[in-house]
Design a protein around this motif. Structure first.
Motif, mmCIF file in Angstrom:
data_model
loop_
_atom_site.group_PDB
_atom_site.id
_atom_site.type_symbol
_atom_site.label_atom_id
_atom_site.label_comp_id
_atom_site.label_asym_id
_atom_site.label_seq_id
_atom_site.Cartn_x
_atom_site.Cartn_y
_atom_site.Cartn_z
ATOM 1 N N LEU A 1 33.343 -36.509 60.708
ATOM 2 C CA LEU A 1 33.460 -37.535 60.144
ATOM 3 C C LEU A 1 35.237 -37.608 59.679
ATOM 4 C CD1 LEU A 1 34.644 -40.907 59.761
ATOM 5 C CD2 LEU A 1 33.610 -40.047 57.813
ATOM 6 N N SER A 2 35.842 -36.200 59.893
ATOM 7 C CA SER A 2 37.047 -36.031 59.181
ATOM 8 C C SER A 2 37.897 -35.573 60.286
ATOM 9 C CB SER A 2 36.850 -33.904 58.585
ATOM 10 O OG SER A 2 36.343 -34.530 57.026
ATOM 11 N N GLN A 3 37.174 -35.072 61.762
ATOM 12 C CA GLN A 3 38.199 -35.008 62.778
ATOM 13 C C GLN A 3 38.552 -36.637 63.267
ATOM 14 O OE1 GLN A 3 35.738 -33.616 66.263
ATOM 15 N NE2 GLN A 3 37.723 -32.428 67.392
ATOM 16 N N LYS A 4 37.965 -37.418 63.329
ATOM 17 C CA LYS A 4 38.819 -38.662 63.791
ATOM 18 C C LYS A 4 39.514 -39.342 62.668
ATOM 19 C CE LYS A 4 34.370 -40.482 65.915
ATOM 20 N NZ LYS A 4 35.004 -40.069 67.382
ATOM 21 N N VAL A 5 39.192 -39.031 61.033
ATOM 22 C CA VAL A 5 40.104 -39.273 60.095
ATOM 23 C C VAL A 5 41.162 -38.705 59.782
ATOM 24 C CG1 VAL A 5 40.104 -40.031 57.648
ATOM 25 C CG2 VAL A 5 38.608 -40.223 58.647
ATOM 26 N N LEU B 1 32.929 -26.750 61.236
ATOM 27 C CA LEU B 1 33.793 -27.530 60.781
ATOM 28 C C LEU B 1 35.230 -26.747 61.021
ATOM 29 C CD1 LEU B 1 35.751 -29.933 59.676
ATOM 30 C CD2 LEU B 1 35.293 -28.980 57.609
ATOM 31 N N ASP B 2 35.190 -25.428 61.113
ATOM 32 C CA ASP B 2 36.409 -24.428 60.832
ATOM 33 C C ASP B 2 36.597 -24.337 62.391
ATOM 34 O OD1 ASP B 2 37.167 -23.740 58.346
ATOM 35 O OD2 ASP B 2 35.929 -22.306 58.112
ATOM 36 N N LYS B 3 35.231 -24.943 63.174
ATOM 37 C CA LYS B 3 35.830 -24.100 64.834
ATOM 38 C C LYS B 3 36.730 -25.853 65.323
ATOM 39 C CE LYS B 3 31.206 -21.639 65.862
ATOM 40 N NZ LYS B 3 30.333 -22.199 66.500
ATOM 41 N N LYS B 4 37.068 -26.263 64.858
ATOM 42 C CA LYS B 4 38.094 -27.625 65.260
ATOM 43 C C LYS B 4 39.653 -27.379 64.771
ATOM 44 C CE LYS B 4 33.438 -31.179 65.015
ATOM 45 N NZ LYS B 4 32.387 -30.524 64.836
ATOM 46 N N GLU B 5 39.116 -26.471 64.002
ATOM 47 C CA GLU B 5 40.758 -26.070 63.479
ATOM 48 C C GLU B 5 41.951 -27.164 63.126
ATOM 49 O OE1 GLU B 5 42.186 -23.990 66.321
ATOM 50 O OE2 GLU B 5 40.903 -22.001 66.287
ATOM 51 N N PRO C 1 38.516 -27.206 54.093
ATOM 52 C CA PRO C 1 36.704 -27.033 53.777
ATOM 53 C C PRO C 1 36.481 -26.028 52.261
ATOM 54 C CG PRO C 1 37.447 -25.520 55.113
ATOM 55 C CD PRO C 1 38.473 -26.015 55.012
ATOM 56 N N VAL C 2 35.275 -26.672 51.846
ATOM 57 C CA VAL C 2 34.940 -26.029 50.575
ATOM 58 C C VAL C 2 33.062 -26.296 50.307
ATOM 59 C CG1 VAL C 2 34.109 -26.556 48.086
ATOM 60 C CG2 VAL C 2 36.570 -27.219 49.048
ATOM 61 N N VAL C 3 33.055 -24.838 50.398
ATOM 62 C CA VAL C 3 31.486 -24.879 50.561
ATOM 63 C C VAL C 3 30.575 -24.572 49.059
ATOM 64 C CG1 VAL C 3 29.312 -23.334 50.936
ATOM 65 C CG2 VAL C 3 31.645 -23.629 52.625
ATOM 66 N N ASP C 4 29.706 -25.932 48.356
ATOM 67 C CA ASP C 4 29.817 -25.754 47.474
ATOM 68 C C ASP C 4 28.582 -27.709 47.100
ATOM 69 O OD1 ASP C 4 29.395 -25.772 44.150
ATOM 70 O OD2 ASP C 4 31.750 -25.173 43.995
ATOM 71 N N ILE C 5 28.836 -27.479 45.797
ATOM 72 C CA ILE C 5 27.321 -29.411 46.135
ATOM 73 C C ILE C 5 29.045 -29.931 44.712
ATOM 74 C CG2 ILE C 5 25.396 -28.320 45.816
ATOM 75 C CD1 ILE C 5 25.375 -28.085 42.809
ATOM 76 N N LEU C 6 28.527 -31.163 45.327
ATOM 77 C CA LEU C 6 29.940 -32.091 43.873
ATOM 78 C C LEU C 6 29.023 -31.869 42.591
ATOM 79 C CD1 LEU C 6 32.298 -33.387 43.959
ATOM 80 C CD2 LEU C 6 31.076 -35.711 44.791
ATOM 81 N N SER C 7 29.634 -31.415 42.148
ATOM 82 C CA SER C 7 29.593 -31.250 40.203
ATOM 83 C C SER C 7 31.293 -31.354 39.702
ATOM 84 C CB SER C 7 28.889 -30.092 40.153
ATOM 85 O OG SER C 7 29.910 -29.173 39.813
#
Length: 202
Positions: A50-54, A74-78, A84-90
């Motif tokens: 979705l990020s790629q389309k937006v 995701l990183d491979k899509k450049e 990008p953030v690796v985490d949980i939403l808190s």
């Protein structure tokens, strides 16, 4: 849980239903909001379909997922305007991470909310991350009973959005997807923080 999603990451984009889901979601989002120049949070972004389309429209996208392997795909899509953030939403993440220092115009969650155990707390937090007039949209498998773990009922989506403070809530089933388990309906929940300045007329 993250390990389970890590195992899916490498082949995630190869599944036809996954690509079809992302396209249908983007089509619905484009009808709801003018994405030009927006700051977007893609919550539970997965491999970033979705990020790629937006990305061609948004000013900036924060792509959040707790699966490191998904973020690696995701990183491979450049995508130049996607952080990008690796985490949980808190609340701790929102308070401390530099990417969350500014409010978002749009928060999207594609096939995420139906898997979250503390959904009400999460959606209430998303409400606080939005600008006034901001929009939260989620898409999940539409199920008949709240006991089903991989989706949401129409009533639960509506109740959660209302309880979070969204004053203008719409819940619908705009499309269905052919999957290995058969044709499955997809629920779309829309919460507007205040007005509809950025939304398009239907």
């Amino acid at each position: 849980m993250a390990k389970q999603w890590d195992e899916y990451a490498k082949d995630w984009d190869k599944e036809p239903a996954t690509a079809e889901f992302a396209k249908a979601v983007f089509d619905q989002l484009s009808q709801l909001v003018d994405l030009d120049g927006t700051r977007v949070l893609d919550f539970g972004c997965g491999t970033g379909l979705l990020s790629q389309k937006v990305s061609p429209f948004a000013k900036e996208i924060i792509a959040l997922d707790f699966s490191e392997a998904m973020i690696e795909e995701l990183d491979k899509k450049e995508l130049p305007n996607v952080e990008p953030v690796v985490d949980i939403l808190s609340r701790g993440l929102a308070a401390q991470h530099p990417a969350f220092r500014k409010q978002f115009d749009v928060v999207v969650a594609s096939s995420v909310c139906g898997f979250i155990p503390n959904l009400q707390d999460t959606v209430s937090l998303i409400y606080t991350l939005l600008e006034e007039d901001g929009l939260f949209v989620h898409w999940d498998w539409c199920v008949e009973s709240d006991d089903e773990a991989s989706g949401l009922t129409l009533s639960r989506s509506e109740n959660v959005l209302m309880a979070a403070g969204f004053s203008n809530v719409e819940v619908s089933v705009p499309f269905s997807i052919d999957t290995p388990q058969g044709e499955l309906k997809v629920l779309m929940g829309v919460g507007r923080k205040q007005s509809t300045i950025r939304t398009k007329s239907r």
